[in-house]
Design a protein around this motif. Structure first.
Motif, PDB file in Angstrom:
ATOM      1  N   ARG A   1       0.818  -1.211   0.000  1.00 20.35           N
ATOM      2  CA  ARG A   1       0.000   0.000   0.000  1.00 20.35           C
ATOM      3  C   ARG A   1       0.848   1.255   0.000  1.00 20.35           C
TER       4      ARG A   1
ATOM      5  N   LYS B   1      -9.142   2.173  -8.685  1.00 24.38           N
ATOM      6  CA  LYS B   1     -10.211   3.074  -8.250  1.00 24.38           C
ATOM      7  C   LYS B   1     -10.973   3.621  -9.446  1.00 24.38           C
TER       8      LYS B   1
ATOM      9  N   ARG C   1     -18.432  -0.756 -12.233  1.00 20.97           N
ATOM     10  CA  ARG C   1     -18.092  -1.905 -11.404  1.00 20.97           C
ATOM     11  C   ARG C   1     -18.801  -3.175 -11.866  1.00 20.97           C
TER      12      ARG C   1
ATOM     13  N   TRP D   1     -15.194  -5.596  -2.685  1.00 20.47           N
ATOM     14  CA  TRP D   1     -14.032  -4.779  -2.355  1.00 20.47           C
ATOM     15  C   TRP D   1     -14.234  -4.157  -0.985  1.00 20.47           C
ATOM     16  N   GLN D   2     -13.114  -3.741  -0.401  1.00 19.11           N
ATOM     17  CA  GLN D   2     -13.143  -3.113   0.923  1.00 19.11           C
ATOM     18  C   GLN D   2     -12.551  -1.718   0.815  1.00 19.11           C
ATOM     19  N   LEU D   3     -13.189  -0.766   1.501  1.00 17.15           N
ATOM     20  CA  LEU D   3     -12.737   0.621   1.495  1.00 17.15           C
ATOM     21  C   LEU D   3     -12.280   1.031   2.884  1.00 17.15           C
ATOM     22  N   HIS D   4     -11.306   1.959   2.931  1.00 18.88           N
ATOM     23  CA  HIS D   4     -10.897   2.534   4.204  1.00 18.88           C
ATOM     24  C   HIS D   4     -12.064   3.362   4.735  1.00 18.88           C
TER      25      HIS D   4
ATOM     26  N   ARG E   1     -10.616   7.454   4.729  1.00 18.70           N
ATOM     27  CA  ARG E   1     -10.041   8.013   3.497  1.00 18.70           C
ATOM     28  C   ARG E   1     -10.780   7.563   2.242  1.00 18.70           C
ATOM     29  N   GLY E   2     -11.449   6.414   2.299  1.00 20.85           N
ATOM     30  CA  GLY E   2     -12.141   5.917   1.119  1.00 20.85           C
ATOM     31  C   GLY E   2     -11.245   5.184   0.151  1.00 20.85           C
ATOM     32  N   ASP E   3      -9.984   4.934   0.521  1.00 22.23           N
ATOM     33  CA  ASP E   3      -9.076   4.195  -0.345  1.00 22.23           C
ATOM     34  C   ASP E   3      -9.513   2.736  -0.441  1.00 22.23           C
ATOM     35  N   VAL E   4      -9.249   2.109  -1.594  1.00 15.72           N
ATOM     36  CA  VAL E   4      -9.534   0.689  -1.760  1.00 15.72           C
ATOM     37  C   VAL E   4      -8.463  -0.108  -1.014  1.00 15.72           C
TER      38      VAL E   4
END
Length: 211
Positions: free
Chosen positions: A23, A50, A57, A78-81, A84-87
């Motif tokens: 990451r 992203k 999708r 998928w999983q998001l933070h 922050r919304g990061d993948v």
């Protein structure tokens, strides 16, 4: 729907330490569940991934892993933070373009309903519907027109129109959208009625006292 291209590299190290290093390099860990074969761990460019999730999708992705030929896959999960919304992680499912699959498709409500213009409240309890179709026939979303809904009316899954080659497998009786009667006015009327009852009670008490 046009295919989306995405490149990846195989991932050979696992655990929290290697994942954090990935990451920091702008890569996202992922996995491909292959039909009739072992799952394949991946590392994908975060920016490209992203963009792929935003653009479509439900679209078929031509995934290129290393020097191998592109393989058609769909995003499975998928999983998001949370902040922050990061993948953080993504799962793909390899598909056969000639075999129908089931997939959840988002529902988009369109139109300004009659009931809303009359003061009602539009409610959407169902946000996506499961359909069966060939991978290339999966729609990005399904539009449901609510223009004719009046207060008290509702639309169910059975009312949804889908493109040719697409079959809805969700329960047909499930409510997709409805227009509810406004609750604020009802509460206000209830409050006024309560105030009147209290006033009458006080007045009655006063008259009894005078006697």
């Amino acid at each position: 729907m046009a295919h989306v291209s995405l490149t990846a590299q195989t991932r050979t190290e696992f655990g929290n330490g290697p994942t954090r290093r990935l990451r920091r390099q702008g890569l996202v860990p992922g996995i491909v569940y292959q039909s009739g074969g072992d799952s394949l761990p991946l590392a994908l460019p975060g920016h490209d991934l992203k963009r792929t999730l935003v653009e479509g999708r439900t679209a078929v992705i031509d995934l290129v892993v290393g020097d191998a030929r592109p393989q058609p896959v769909l995003v499975k999960d998928w999983q998001l933070h949370p902040v922050r919304g990061d993948v953080l992680h993504v799962d793909f499912q390899q598909v056969d373009l000639k075999v129908e699959i089931e997939a959840p498709i988002p529902i988009s409500l369109v139109g300004n309903s009659v009931g809303v213009r009359d003061g009602g409240v539009l409610d959407q309890p169902l946000r996506e519907v499961v359909v069966s179709a060939l991978p290339d026939s999966l729609p990005d979303h399904i539009e449901v027109d609510v223009s004719e809904l009046q207060v008290g009316d509702s639309l169910t899954v059975a009312d949804i129109q889908v493109p040719q080659g697409v079959t809805i497998t969700s329960e047909p009786e499930t409510v997709v959208a409805s227009v509810l009667a406004p609750t604020v006015e009802a509460e206000a009327e209830g409050d006024e009625g309560g105030a009147a009852v209290e006033g009458e009670s006080e007045s009655g008490a006063g008259e009894t006292s005078d006697e």
